[in-house]
Write a protein that holds these residues in place. Structure first.
Motif, mmCIF file in Angstrom:
data_model
loop_
_atom_site.group_PDB
_atom_site.id
_atom_site.type_symbol
_atom_site.label_atom_id
_atom_site.label_comp_id
_atom_site.label_asym_id
_atom_site.label_seq_id
_atom_site.Cartn_x
_atom_site.Cartn_y
_atom_site.Cartn_z
ATOM 1 N N PRO A 114 81.886 14.899 74.559
ATOM 2 C CA PRO A 114 83.209 14.876 75.163
ATOM 3 C C PRO A 114 83.834 13.505 74.927
ATOM 4 O O PRO A 114 83.105 12.546 74.669
ATOM 5 C CB PRO A 114 82.886 15.080 76.645
ATOM 6 C CG PRO A 114 81.548 14.420 76.822
ATOM 7 C CD PRO A 114 80.800 14.703 75.560
ATOM 8 N N LEU A 115 85.173 13.428 75.038
ATOM 9 C CA LEU A 115 85.799 12.123 74.831
ATOM 10 C C LEU A 115 85.097 11.074 75.690
ATOM 11 O O LEU A 115 84.776 9.985 75.208
ATOM 12 C CB LEU A 115 87.283 12.199 75.197
ATOM 13 C CG LEU A 115 88.060 10.892 75.094
ATOM 14 C CD1 LEU A 115 88.137 10.398 73.657
ATOM 15 C CD2 LEU A 115 89.466 11.035 75.687
ATOM 16 N N TYR A 132 82.745 31.148 76.677
ATOM 17 C CA TYR A 132 81.398 30.915 77.209
ATOM 18 C C TYR A 132 80.507 30.283 76.154
ATOM 19 O O TYR A 132 80.672 30.499 74.948
ATOM 20 C CB TYR A 132 80.770 32.252 77.656
ATOM 21 C CG TYR A 132 80.824 33.287 76.565
ATOM 22 C CD1 TYR A 132 81.950 34.078 76.396
ATOM 23 C CD2 TYR A 132 79.773 33.421 75.653
ATOM 24 C CE1 TYR A 132 82.035 34.996 75.359
ATOM 25 C CE2 TYR A 132 79.857 34.336 74.615
ATOM 26 C CZ TYR A 132 80.979 35.123 74.470
ATOM 27 O OH TYR A 132 81.073 36.010 73.430
ATOM 28 N N TRP A 133 79.574 29.479 76.630
ATOM 29 C CA TRP A 133 78.443 29.059 75.819
ATOM 30 C C TRP A 133 77.249 29.103 76.758
ATOM 31 O O TRP A 133 77.063 28.222 77.594
ATOM 32 C CB TRP A 133 78.633 27.681 75.224
ATOM 33 C CG TRP A 133 77.630 27.397 74.128
ATOM 34 C CD1 TRP A 133 76.328 27.844 74.042
ATOM 35 C CD2 TRP A 133 77.854 26.626 72.944
ATOM 36 N NE1 TRP A 133 75.730 27.410 72.881
ATOM 37 C CE2 TRP A 133 76.643 26.657 72.184
ATOM 38 C CE3 TRP A 133 78.941 25.915 72.453
ATOM 39 C CZ2 TRP A 133 76.508 25.994 70.970
ATOM 40 C CZ3 TRP A 133 78.802 25.249 71.246
ATOM 41 C CH2 TRP A 133 77.589 25.289 70.513
ATOM 42 N N PHE A 169 70.801 13.270 78.461
ATOM 43 C CA PHE A 169 71.607 14.475 78.702
ATOM 44 C C PHE A 169 71.530 14.956 80.154
ATOM 45 O O PHE A 169 72.487 15.516 80.673
ATOM 46 C CB PHE A 169 71.127 15.624 77.799
ATOM 47 C CG PHE A 169 71.762 15.649 76.434
ATOM 48 C CD1 PHE A 169 73.058 16.123 76.254
ATOM 49 C CD2 PHE A 169 71.059 15.229 75.319
ATOM 50 C CE1 PHE A 169 73.641 16.175 74.995
ATOM 51 C CE2 PHE A 169 71.634 15.273 74.062
ATOM 52 C CZ PHE A 169 72.917 15.743 73.891
ATOM 53 N N SER A 170 70.359 14.789 80.775
ATOM 54 C CA SER A 170 70.172 15.369 82.105
ATOM 55 C C SER A 170 70.407 14.361 83.234
ATOM 56 O O SER A 170 70.115 14.651 84.383
ATOM 57 C CB SER A 170 68.757 15.957 82.207
ATOM 58 O OG SER A 170 67.798 14.960 81.913
ATOM 59 N N MET A 223 78.534 22.079 81.319
ATOM 60 C CA MET A 223 80.002 22.198 81.260
ATOM 61 C C MET A 223 80.601 21.092 80.398
ATOM 62 O O MET A 223 81.466 21.351 79.560
ATOM 63 C CB MET A 223 80.585 22.156 82.681
ATOM 64 C CG MET A 223 82.093 22.317 82.743
ATOM 65 S SD MET A 223 82.717 23.830 81.980
ATOM 66 C CE MET A 223 82.508 25.032 83.286
ATOM 67 N N ILE A 224 80.106 19.861 80.557
ATOM 68 C CA ILE A 224 80.674 18.757 79.762
ATOM 69 C C ILE A 224 80.061 18.739 78.361
ATOM 70 O O ILE A 224 80.671 18.225 77.420
ATOM 71 C CB ILE A 224 80.474 17.394 80.487
ATOM 72 C CG1 ILE A 224 81.463 16.353 79.976
ATOM 73 C CG2 ILE A 224 79.039 16.880 80.336
ATOM 74 C CD1 ILE A 224 81.533 15.102 80.839
ATOM 75 N N ASP A 225 78.880 19.335 78.212
ATOM 76 C CA ASP A 225 78.188 19.310 76.918
ATOM 77 C C ASP A 225 78.628 20.480 76.028
ATOM 78 O O ASP A 225 79.130 20.264 74.909
ATOM 79 C CB ASP A 225 76.677 19.367 77.173
ATOM 80 C CG ASP A 225 75.876 19.393 75.879
ATOM 81 O OD1 ASP A 225 76.282 18.716 74.919
ATOM 82 O OD2 ASP A 225 74.848 20.099 75.826
#
Ligand SMILES: NC(=O)c1ccc[n+]([C@@H]2O[C@H](COP(=O)([O-])OP(=O)(O)OC[C@H]3O[C@@H](n4cnc5c(N)ncnc54)[C@H](O)[C@@H]3O)[C@@H](O)[C@H]2O)c1
Length: 363
Positions: free
Chosen positions: A104-105, A159-160, A173-174, A184-186
């Protein structure tokens, strides 16, 4: 300092963060003509050495500040953990470089705004790597929508969803502090970008969301050994109202008991037709369907997606970014990272909504 004469090739590039995504950037720059990768930077010295050797790059730095300060670089790609996007980008923009940030930005809209402001203040280009726009099926669906085939699209579901896709446990990441959020951000940000791009950039007006962390904290949902901190969500769902009355349902998961191991896509409901782009398990075949009535009979069309050959991903994103950098400087003002900021605002509002258990109105 890079100047407006960067039209002269080769474009001189530096890549900060050469883990998984950074190596993809290196390969993509290497695939494009008129590009020289001058230097890479990574906190890991062995990783710097490996990338330098593998891709025949002359210079490496373990301190990204040294790369940013180089006066033989015009363009910097950032593929670090999310918390570093803002400080690296602002320093690079202030040093006169054009910047392409990974998605994300940033972790928050405040960080994203600081990046946009730095691009503005220094009259530089700030791009965001939304590579999934450059899929062949997305470009065909965009063509179908822009031709008016769907009529007016009033509802979208994007969706992903991964069943067992929690990234490396205990890695950045976590950790909320380093990543800004979970799936959601990933992952969600990719599908948010795809949908807003397909629909012609409608403005969001409000967001209502919920997040869950039911599996990961119990050691489920990862292919990797489970250890260390996990303080983000593992599944999230958001309902976004759009100006003009349209709505978007956006779902993202790293872990969840669904039918899918790894599915992403978007379903669009229009006044004249519908469409579904559904990619299951990265098969990349038979991904696109258009739903219409022919003589009153519900009909499913499957456009030929032989343009999956044009499934360019990062090469497309980086080529478009370089085209702007090398194009008319008067156009740079249209490329200051605002699309990335808009997505950051929506995702931030989703997290705020989930936390406060209410709908967030976007100003
Ligand atoms: N567009 C896509 O499809 C896609 C895919 C994966 C990741 N990403 C994005 O790319 C970014 C990186 O993700 P990744 O999967 O490559 O993670 P990664 O952990 O594989 O790589 C991150 C790299 O950054 C390096 N790093 C950490 N601190 C640093 C510092 N201070 N200076 C320089 N380097 C530093 C790490 O050593 C590591 O090599 C993230 O923003 C992620 O969201 C995008």
């Amino acid at each position: 300092m890079a100047t407006k004469d960067t039209k002269v090739r080769p474009v001189r590039v530096g890549v900060v963060g050469v883990g998984g995504a950074g190596e993809v950037h290196v390969k993509a720059y290497k695939a494009l003509p008129g590009v020289e990768i001058v230097a890479v930077s990574d906190a890991s010295g062995p990783r710097v050495d490996l990338i330098k050797t593998t891709y025949n790059i002359a210079n490496g730095h373990t301190d990204w500040n040294e790369l940013v300060e180089r006066d033989d670089i015009d363009v910097i790609s950032i593929a670090t953990p999310n918390y570093l996007h803002m400080p690296v980008a602002v320093a690079a923009l202030n040093a006169g470089k054009h910047v392409l940030s990974e998605k994300p930005l940033a972790r928050s809209s405040a960080e994203g705004q600081a990046m946009v402001d730095a691009a503005e203040a220094n009259d530089r280009v700030l791009g965001v790597s939304f590579n999934h726009r450059y899929r062949g099926d997305v470009s065909i669906l965009k063509q179908v929508i822009d031709a008016g085939t769907l009529g007016s699209v009033y509802y979208a579901k994007a969706y992903w969803m991964r069943r067992q896709g929690v990234p490396f446990w205990g890695g950045w990441f976590s950790k909320h502090e380093l990543a800004g959020g979970g799936p959601m951000i990933d992952l969600g940000v990719h599908m948010l970008d795809m949908t807003l791009y397909l629909l012609g950039e409608p403005e969001p007006t409000s967001v209502s969301a919920a997040v869950y962390s039911e599996l990961a904290p119990r050691g489920r949902g990862s292919l990797h050994p489970l250890q260390g901190e996990f303080d983000v969500e593992d599944l999230s769902t958001a309902f976004v109202r759009l100006a003009g009355g349209g709505t978007l349902l956006l779902e993202a998961s790293w872990a969840g008991y669904g039918h899918q191991m790894d599915d992403f896509g978007v379903e669009l409901f229009g006044t004249d037709a519908g469409a579904q782009l559904d990619n299951r398990e990265w098969k990349n075949t038979d991904t696109l369907r258009i739903f219409t009535d022919i003589a009153g009979v519900p009909t499913i069309s499957t456009p030929r997606v032989d343009r999956m050959g044009e499934n360019e991903g990062h090469v497309g994103a980086i080529r478009d970014f370089l085209d702007v950098v090398l194009g008319d400087p008067a156009e740079w003002k249209h490329h200051r990272g605002r699309a990335g900021l808009k997505r950051a605002r929506i995702i931030e509002a989703a997290y705020q909504s989930a936390k406060e258990n209410r709908e967030i109105v976007l100003k």
